[in-house]
Design a protein around this motif. Sequence first.
Motif, PDB file in Angstrom:
ATOM      1  N   SER A 198       0.834  -1.204   0.000  1.00 40.61           N
ATOM      2  CA  SER A 198       0.000   0.000   0.000  1.00 40.61           C
ATOM      3  C   SER A 198       0.867   1.251   0.000  1.00 40.61           C
ATOM      4  O   SER A 198       1.894   1.313   0.669  1.00 40.61           O
ATOM      5  CB  SER A 198      -0.922   0.009   1.228  1.00 40.61           C
ATOM      6  OG  SER A 198      -1.772  -1.124   1.244  1.00 40.61           O
ATOM      7  N   ASP A 224      -7.220  14.523   5.717  1.00 37.38           N
ATOM      8  CA  ASP A 224      -7.053  13.297   6.504  1.00 37.38           C
ATOM      9  C   ASP A 224      -6.417  13.660   7.844  1.00 37.38           C
ATOM     10  O   ASP A 224      -5.203  13.744   7.988  1.00 37.38           O
ATOM     11  CB  ASP A 224      -6.167  12.298   5.744  1.00 37.38           C
ATOM     12  CG  ASP A 224      -6.256  10.904   6.331  1.00 37.38           C
ATOM     13  OD1 ASP A 224      -6.391  10.806   7.563  1.00 37.38           O
ATOM     14  OD2 ASP A 224      -6.169   9.924   5.559  1.00 37.38           O
ATOM     15  N   TRP A 230      -0.837  11.003  12.842  1.00 35.90           N
ATOM     16  CA  TRP A 230       0.155   9.923  12.756  1.00 35.90           C
ATOM     17  C   TRP A 230       1.506  10.458  12.306  1.00 35.90           C
ATOM     18  O   TRP A 230       2.534  10.151  12.905  1.00 35.90           O
ATOM     19  CB  TRP A 230      -0.340   8.852  11.784  1.00 35.90           C
ATOM     20  CG  TRP A 230       0.671   7.776  11.524  1.00 35.90           C
ATOM     21  CD1 TRP A 230       0.898   6.673  12.285  1.00 35.90           C
ATOM     22  CD2 TRP A 230       1.596   7.706  10.428  1.00 35.90           C
ATOM     23  NE1 TRP A 230       1.913   5.913  11.735  1.00 35.90           N
ATOM     24  CE2 TRP A 230       2.355   6.529  10.598  1.00 35.90           C
ATOM     25  CE3 TRP A 230       1.846   8.511   9.325  1.00 35.90           C
ATOM     26  CZ2 TRP A 230       3.355   6.151   9.705  1.00 35.90           C
ATOM     27  CZ3 TRP A 230       2.845   8.136   8.436  1.00 35.90           C
ATOM     28  CH2 TRP A 230       3.592   6.970   8.631  1.00 35.90           C
ATOM     29  N   GLN A 306       2.114   0.073  13.743  1.00 38.54           N
ATOM     30  CA  GLN A 306       0.785  -0.538  13.591  1.00 38.54           C
ATOM     31  C   GLN A 306      -0.135   0.340  12.757  1.00 38.54           C
ATOM     32  O   GLN A 306      -0.947  -0.159  11.970  1.00 38.54           O
ATOM     33  CB  GLN A 306       0.175  -0.803  14.953  1.00 38.54           C
ATOM     34  CG  GLN A 306       0.883  -1.894  15.751  1.00 38.54           C
ATOM     35  CD  GLN A 306       0.365  -2.007  17.174  1.00 38.54           C
ATOM     36  OE1 GLN A 306      -0.652  -1.395  17.521  1.00 38.54           O
ATOM     37  NE2 GLN A 306       1.068  -2.759  18.005  1.00 38.54           N
ATOM     38  N   ASP A 307      -0.039   1.667  12.928  1.00 40.94           N
ATOM     39  CA  ASP A 307      -0.939   2.583  12.200  1.00 40.94           C
ATOM     40  C   ASP A 307      -0.448   2.938  10.809  1.00 40.94           C
ATOM     41  O   ASP A 307      -1.186   3.530  10.016  1.00 40.94           O
ATOM     42  CB  ASP A 307      -1.129   3.866  13.012  1.00 40.94           C
ATOM     43  CG  ASP A 307      -1.941   3.623  14.281  1.00 40.94           C
ATOM     44  OD1 ASP A 307      -2.675   2.620  14.325  1.00 40.94           O
ATOM     45  OD2 ASP A 307      -1.809   4.431  15.236  1.00 40.94           O
ATOM     46  N   GLU A 309       0.217   1.087   8.191  1.00 44.51           N
ATOM     47  CA  GLU A 309      -0.522   0.405   7.118  1.00 44.51           C
ATOM     48  C   GLU A 309      -1.876   1.063   6.881  1.00 44.51           C
ATOM     49  O   GLU A 309      -2.333   1.199   5.732  1.00 44.51           O
ATOM     50  CB  GLU A 309      -0.694  -1.063   7.467  1.00 44.51           C
ATOM     51  CG  GLU A 309      -1.340  -1.873   6.353  1.00 44.51           C
ATOM     52  CD  GLU A 309      -1.448  -3.342   6.688  1.00 44.51           C
ATOM     53  OE1 GLU A 309      -2.045  -4.080   5.886  1.00 44.51           O
ATOM     54  OE2 GLU A 309      -0.941  -3.758   7.753  1.00 44.51           O
ATOM     55  N   LYS A 310      -2.535   1.510   7.966  1.00 42.24           N
ATOM     56  CA  LYS A 310      -3.834   2.172   7.818  1.00 42.24           C
ATOM     57  C   LYS A 310      -3.695   3.473   7.064  1.00 42.24           C
ATOM     58  O   LYS A 310      -4.503   3.811   6.183  1.00 42.24           O
ATOM     59  CB  LYS A 310      -4.432   2.448   9.200  1.00 42.24           C
ATOM     60  CG  LYS A 310      -4.713   1.211  10.026  1.00 42.24           C
ATOM     61  CD  LYS A 310      -5.233   1.593  11.399  1.00 42.24           C
ATOM     62  CE  LYS A 310      -5.430   0.381  12.282  1.00 42.24           C
ATOM     63  NZ  LYS A 310      -5.864   0.733  13.646  1.00 42.24           N
ATOM     64  N   VAL A 311      -2.642   4.240   7.367  1.00 39.96           N
ATOM     65  CA  VAL A 311      -2.414   5.508   6.677  1.00 39.96           C
ATOM     66  C   VAL A 311      -2.103   5.283   5.218  1.00 39.96           C
ATOM     67  O   VAL A 311      -2.618   5.964   4.329  1.00 39.96           O
ATOM     68  CB  VAL A 311      -1.271   6.291   7.375  1.00 39.96           C
ATOM     69  CG1 VAL A 311      -0.928   7.545   6.576  1.00 39.96           C
ATOM     70  CG2 VAL A 311      -1.673   6.676   8.797  1.00 39.96           C
ATOM     71  N   ARG A 315      -7.255   3.757   5.299  1.00 42.15           N
ATOM     72  CA  ARG A 315      -8.333   3.180   6.111  1.00 42.15           C
ATOM     73  C   ARG A 315      -8.536   3.966   7.413  1.00 42.15           C
ATOM     74  O   ARG A 315      -7.598   4.575   7.909  1.00 42.15           O
ATOM     75  CB  ARG A 315      -8.015   1.735   6.460  1.00 42.15           C
ATOM     76  CG  ARG A 315      -7.953   0.830   5.235  1.00 42.15           C
ATOM     77  CD  ARG A 315      -8.163  -0.620   5.618  1.00 42.15           C
ATOM     78  NE  ARG A 315      -7.189  -1.096   6.594  1.00 42.15           N
ATOM     79  CZ  ARG A 315      -6.041  -1.696   6.258  1.00 42.15           C
ATOM     80  NH1 ARG A 315      -5.753  -1.897   4.986  1.00 42.15           N
ATOM     81  NH2 ARG A 315      -5.205  -2.103   7.192  1.00 42.15           N
TER      82      ARG A 315
END
Length: 315
Positions: A198, A224, A230, A306-307, A309-311, A315
Amino acid sequence: MRARGVVLQGALAAAGLIAAFFVWQREPAGIPGEVVVLDAPKQTLERVRYEDASGWVELFREASEDGALWLRLGTKALPRELRANETAEKLFIRFAPLRATRSLGVLDAETLAEVGLKDSPRKLAVKLTSGEHVFSLAASSIGWGSPYLRRETDGQVFLLSPSLLPDLENAANRLVDRTLHAFGSGEYDVLTVTSGDSSRTFLVRARAQRSAELVPRDAPDSVDEAARKWHERVWLLAPAQADFLGRGEAPPGGEPREVFRVEYRRGDERLGWLSVARGASGEFYARTEHTAGWAKLPPWADSIVQDAEKVAAGR
């Protein structure tokens, strides 16, 4: 026996202080603060080396790059090369010309022993384009703050400023550049976050007296906020001095595996990058366009990982 030992140590310390007092009372051979030990222009200075029984420290210019100052830390087990900070820059130029607070002339063998210069393991070497100059430094166990220095070429002894050597003696804590980037937070206007398969690019939109907004390039009408928070944590990452590894040095267990990356641009110009990777034992490391090598991150960095991948996935 213990009491006798304490008395003996006290007597030796007192004798040393008395000897230092009489040496101090000698007539100075120059104006205090203006005695020149080594007369050389700054541009001829190439390297400063300090060594004692535990290891050595070198400050030197990187000839093959942009003339940046580097710090080399050496022990019996490991030499390590790191970028030097602004404190090191200011210290480095004080060695050419090298000045002392006063000159004490040539001392006899007994006095050299009394002031800690006889058989001392502490040495100072200043390398100029014209050659190297070596000095002996008084042993640190004597017990006073102002260090004595002996010029090896002629035996002349000088009293240095007490502020000159402490930074070299504590170089690992005082002289390492902990800066992760060579640019500031207001210099980039595009950043890309990549994690695994991603990847997402954000436009950076400045706001007056507030943190800049991150706007996804594929959705320019939305802001965002989660990505901004983040990235703010990412930007504030600050490894400790002792956690910086040297140039070409791999973490224990070998090269870590990258888990996410942030790339920074200003328009079409690439400014730099940050790579965060997982080590063999699960710990996290970071390196950037500016660091000499990997730097170990604090334990709380796992939440940033951990965060990521979401960024990157939006997601």
